[in-house]
Design a protein around this motif. Structure first.
Motif, PDB file in Angstrom:
ATOM      1  N   VAL A  11       0.855  -1.173   0.000  1.00 48.92           N
ATOM      2  CA  VAL A  11       0.000   0.000   0.000  1.00 48.92           C
ATOM      3  C   VAL A  11       0.895   1.228   0.000  1.00 48.92           C
ATOM      4  CG1 VAL A  11      -1.786   1.252   1.248  1.00 48.92           C
ATOM      5  CG2 VAL A  11      -1.783  -1.238   1.269  1.00 48.92           C
ATOM      6  N   LYS A  12       0.677   2.110  -0.975  1.00 46.41           N
ATOM      7  CA  LYS A  12       1.460   3.338  -1.054  1.00 46.41           C
ATOM      8  C   LYS A  12       1.031   4.288   0.064  1.00 46.41           C
ATOM      9  CE  LYS A  12       2.639   7.181  -4.047  1.00 46.41           C
ATOM     10  NZ  LYS A  12       2.383   7.849  -5.310  1.00 46.41           N
ATOM     11  N   SER A  13       2.022   4.867   0.728  1.00 47.48           N
ATOM     12  CA  SER A  13       1.717   5.772   1.833  1.00 47.48           C
ATOM     13  C   SER A  13       1.401   7.176   1.330  1.00 47.48           C
ATOM     14  CB  SER A  13       2.893   5.833   2.807  1.00 47.48           C
ATOM     15  OG  SER A  13       4.033   6.321   2.157  1.00 47.48           O
ATOM     16  N   THR A  14       0.577   7.859   2.090  1.00 50.84           N
ATOM     17  CA  THR A  14       0.315   9.271   1.829  1.00 50.84           C
ATOM     18  C   THR A  14       1.373  10.090   2.567  1.00 50.84           C
ATOM     19  OG1 THR A  14      -1.085   9.554   3.769  1.00 50.84           O
ATOM     20  CG2 THR A  14      -2.172   8.811   1.724  1.00 50.84           C
ATOM     21  N   GLU A  17       0.742   9.901   6.275  1.00 53.63           N
ATOM     22  CA  GLU A  17       1.188   8.641   6.874  1.00 53.63           C
ATOM     23  C   GLU A  17       2.709   8.605   7.019  1.00 53.63           C
ATOM     24  OE1 GLU A  17      -2.243   5.528   5.355  1.00 53.63           O
ATOM     25  OE2 GLU A  17      -0.675   6.139   3.948  1.00 53.63           O
ATOM     26  N   MET A  18       3.420   9.144   6.031  1.00 59.47           N
ATOM     27  CA  MET A  18       4.882   9.180   6.121  1.00 59.47           C
ATOM     28  C   MET A  18       5.336  10.070   7.271  1.00 59.47           C
ATOM     29  SD  MET A  18       5.915   9.224   2.089  1.00 59.47           S
ATOM     30  CE  MET A  18       7.546   9.820   2.411  1.00 59.47           C
ATOM     31  N   ASN A  19       4.739  11.251   7.382  1.00 57.96           N
ATOM     32  CA  ASN A  19       5.102  12.176   8.468  1.00 57.96           C
ATOM     33  C   ASN A  19       4.816  11.581   9.830  1.00 57.96           C
ATOM     34  OD1 ASN A  19       5.807  13.946   6.461  1.00 57.96           O
ATOM     35  ND2 ASN A  19       4.105  15.343   6.782  1.00 57.96           N
ATOM     36  N   ALA A  20       3.736  10.783   9.921  1.00 60.25           N
ATOM     37  CA  ALA A  20       3.357  10.158  11.191  1.00 60.25           C
ATOM     38  C   ALA A  20       4.200   8.918  11.482  1.00 60.25           C
ATOM     39  CB  ALA A  20       1.876   9.794  11.166  1.00 60.25           C
ATOM     40  N   GLY A  21       4.893   8.391  10.467  1.00 59.66           N
ATOM     41  CA  GLY A  21       5.710   7.191  10.665  1.00 59.66           C
ATOM     42  C   GLY A  21       4.902   5.913  10.705  1.00 59.66           C
ATOM     43  N   ASN A  22       3.746   5.905  10.039  1.00 63.09           N
ATOM     44  CA  ASN A  22       2.911   4.702  10.030  1.00 63.09           C
ATOM     45  C   ASN A  22       3.672   3.514   9.447  1.00 63.09           C
ATOM     46  OD1 ASN A  22       1.010   6.497  10.895  1.00 63.09           O
ATOM     47  ND2 ASN A  22      -0.465   6.104   9.274  1.00 63.09           N
ATOM     48  N   SER A  23       3.454   2.347  10.033  1.00 64.08           N
ATOM     49  CA  SER A  23       4.097   1.136   9.525  1.00 64.08           C
ATOM     50  C   SER A  23       3.220   0.487   8.457  1.00 64.08           C
ATOM     51  CB  SER A  23       4.359   0.156  10.667  1.00 64.08           C
ATOM     52  OG  SER A  23       3.137  -0.212  11.269  1.00 64.08           O
ATOM     53  N   ASN A  24       3.807  -0.445   7.722  1.00 60.53           N
ATOM     54  CA  ASN A  24       3.118  -1.203   6.678  1.00 60.53           C
ATOM     55  C   ASN A  24       2.602  -0.336   5.538  1.00 60.53           C
ATOM     56  OD1 ASN A  24       3.580  -3.616   8.070  1.00 60.53           O
ATOM     57  ND2 ASN A  24       1.784  -3.236   9.343  1.00 60.53           N
ATOM     58  N   ARG A  25       3.237   0.798   5.313  1.00 58.95           N
ATOM     59  CA  ARG A  25       2.957   1.650   4.168  1.00 58.95           C
ATOM     60  C   ARG A  25       4.300   2.001   3.546  1.00 58.95           C
ATOM     61  NH1 ARG A  25      -1.585   0.226   5.199  1.00 58.95           N
ATOM     62  NH2 ARG A  25      -3.372   1.518   5.651  1.00 58.95           N
ATOM     63  N   PHE A  26       4.343   2.150   2.237  1.00 56.04           N
ATOM     64  CA  PHE A  26       5.617   2.345   1.563  1.00 56.04           C
ATOM     65  C   PHE A  26       5.529   3.488   0.563  1.00 56.04           C
ATOM     66  CE2 PHE A  26       5.078  -1.970   2.951  1.00 56.04           C
ATOM     67  CZ  PHE A  26       6.230  -2.184   3.678  1.00 56.04           C
ATOM     68  N   PRO A  27       6.453   4.458   0.647  1.00 53.21           N
ATOM     69  CA  PRO A  27       6.439   5.576  -0.308  1.00 53.21           C
ATOM     70  C   PRO A  27       7.127   5.187  -1.614  1.00 53.21           C
ATOM     71  CG  PRO A  27       8.223   5.853   1.236  1.00 53.21           C
ATOM     72  CD  PRO A  27       7.462   4.624   1.675  1.00 53.21           C
ATOM     73  N   ASP A  28       6.827   5.911  -2.662  1.00 53.04           N
ATOM     74  CA  ASP A  28       7.573   5.701  -3.902  1.00 53.04           C
ATOM     75  C   ASP A  28       8.774   6.653  -3.918  1.00 53.04           C
ATOM     76  OD1 ASP A  28       6.656   8.234  -4.677  1.00 53.04           O
ATOM     77  OD2 ASP A  28       5.067   7.426  -5.922  1.00 53.04           O
ATOM     78  N   ALA A  29       9.684   6.427  -4.853  1.00 56.31           N
ATOM     79  CA  ALA A  29      10.928   7.207  -4.903  1.00 56.31           C
ATOM     80  C   ALA A  29      10.670   8.690  -5.127  1.00 56.31           C
ATOM     81  CB  ALA A  29      11.828   6.659  -6.000  1.00 56.31           C
ATOM     82  N   ALA A  30       9.687   9.036  -5.938  1.00 54.88           N
ATOM     83  CA  ALA A  30       9.395  10.453  -6.207  1.00 54.88           C
ATOM     84  C   ALA A  30       8.944  11.169  -4.937  1.00 54.88           C
ATOM     85  CB  ALA A  30       8.330  10.573  -7.297  1.00 54.88           C
ATOM     86  N   THR A  31       8.146  10.488  -4.135  1.00 59.20           N
ATOM     87  CA  THR A  31       7.674  11.091  -2.881  1.00 59.20           C
ATOM     88  C   THR A  31       8.837  11.322  -1.933  1.00 59.20           C
ATOM     89  OG1 THR A  31       5.547   9.990  -3.138  1.00 59.20           O
ATOM     90  CG2 THR A  31       6.083  10.823  -0.941  1.00 59.20           C
ATOM     91  N   ILE A  32       9.726  10.340  -1.848  1.00 65.05           N
ATOM     92  CA  ILE A  32      10.884  10.492  -0.969  1.00 65.05           C
ATOM     93  C   ILE A  32      11.764  11.646  -1.442  1.00 65.05           C
ATOM     94  CG2 ILE A  32      13.042   9.404  -0.219  1.00 65.05           C
ATOM     95  CD1 ILE A  32      11.514   6.733  -0.280  1.00 65.05           C
ATOM     96  N   ARG A  33      12.058  11.673  -2.718  1.00 64.43           N
ATOM     97  CA  ARG A  33      12.954  12.700  -3.256  1.00 64.43           C
ATOM     98  C   ARG A  33      12.367  14.104  -3.142  1.00 64.43           C
ATOM     99  NH1 ARG A  33      15.154  14.405  -8.815  1.00 64.43           N
ATOM    100  NH2 ARG A  33      17.230  15.045  -8.189  1.00 64.43           N
ATOM    101  N   SER A  34      11.078  14.241  -3.297  1.00 60.34           N
ATOM    102  CA  SER A  34      10.463  15.569  -3.292  1.00 60.34           C
ATOM    103  C   SER A  34      10.533  16.265  -1.941  1.00 60.34           C
ATOM    104  CB  SER A  34       9.007  15.486  -3.752  1.00 60.34           C
ATOM    105  OG  SER A  34       8.221  14.829  -2.769  1.00 60.34           O
ATOM    106  N   GLY A  35      10.792  15.529  -0.879  1.00 56.55           N
ATOM    107  CA  GLY A  35      10.835  16.141   0.448  1.00 56.55           C
ATOM    108  C   GLY A  35      12.136  16.816   0.800  1.00 56.55           C
TER     109      GLY A  35
END
Length: 133
Positions: A11-14, A17-35
């Motif tokens: 499941v792709k994380s929003t 969810e990423m900011n909250a550190g939710n588990s069992n969710r995964f970001p894509d590379a573009a989301t990681i890089r954009s931050g």
């Protein structure tokens, strides 16, 4: 669902969810890089990695007259500064003065420069690196 040992769907994380550190969710590379954010004098990590900011600068004092001076440098762009590192800008192998961080707060660093030799200098100065949010 995918696990560490079984292939499956993830499941792709929003961003929330990423900011909250939710588990069992995964970001894509573009989301990681954009931050990430970088400029000529700073680098900021994405919020989901803590939002830490690193900012740096350099200040040339020239000659230190009287053996010791105290200098204050204003640092902008932070709400909270956790630490400030400082160091001499003298060329390698030349130790004509000592740089010491005296104090810092959320908007400045106070540095003490002590002269080691009693001759005219043109390179007395320091670099600084602030880390905070």
């Amino acid at each position: 669902n995918a696990t560490n040992s079984v292939a499956g769907l993830v499941v792709k994380s929003t961003q929330v969810e990423m900011n909250a550190g939710n588990s069992n969710r995964f970001p894509d590379a573009a989301t990681i890089r954009s931050g990430f954010a970088q400029s000529t004098d700073s680098f900021t990590l994405p919020e989901f990695m803590g939002g830490w900011k690193i900012k740096w600068g350099e200040k040339n004092i020239g000659d230190i007259i009287g053996g010791q001076i105290t200098d204050v440098t204003t640092i902008s762009g932070f709400t909270t500064i956790s630490t400030v590192l400082v160091g001499s800008t003298s060329p390698p192998g030349i130790n004509t003065f000592i740089v010491h961080r005296d104090t810092f707060n959320d908007s400045s660093v106070t540095v003490i420069l002590r002269e080691l030799v009693g001759e005219v200098q043109t390179d007395a100065g320091y670099w600084w690196c602030a880390i905070g949010k």
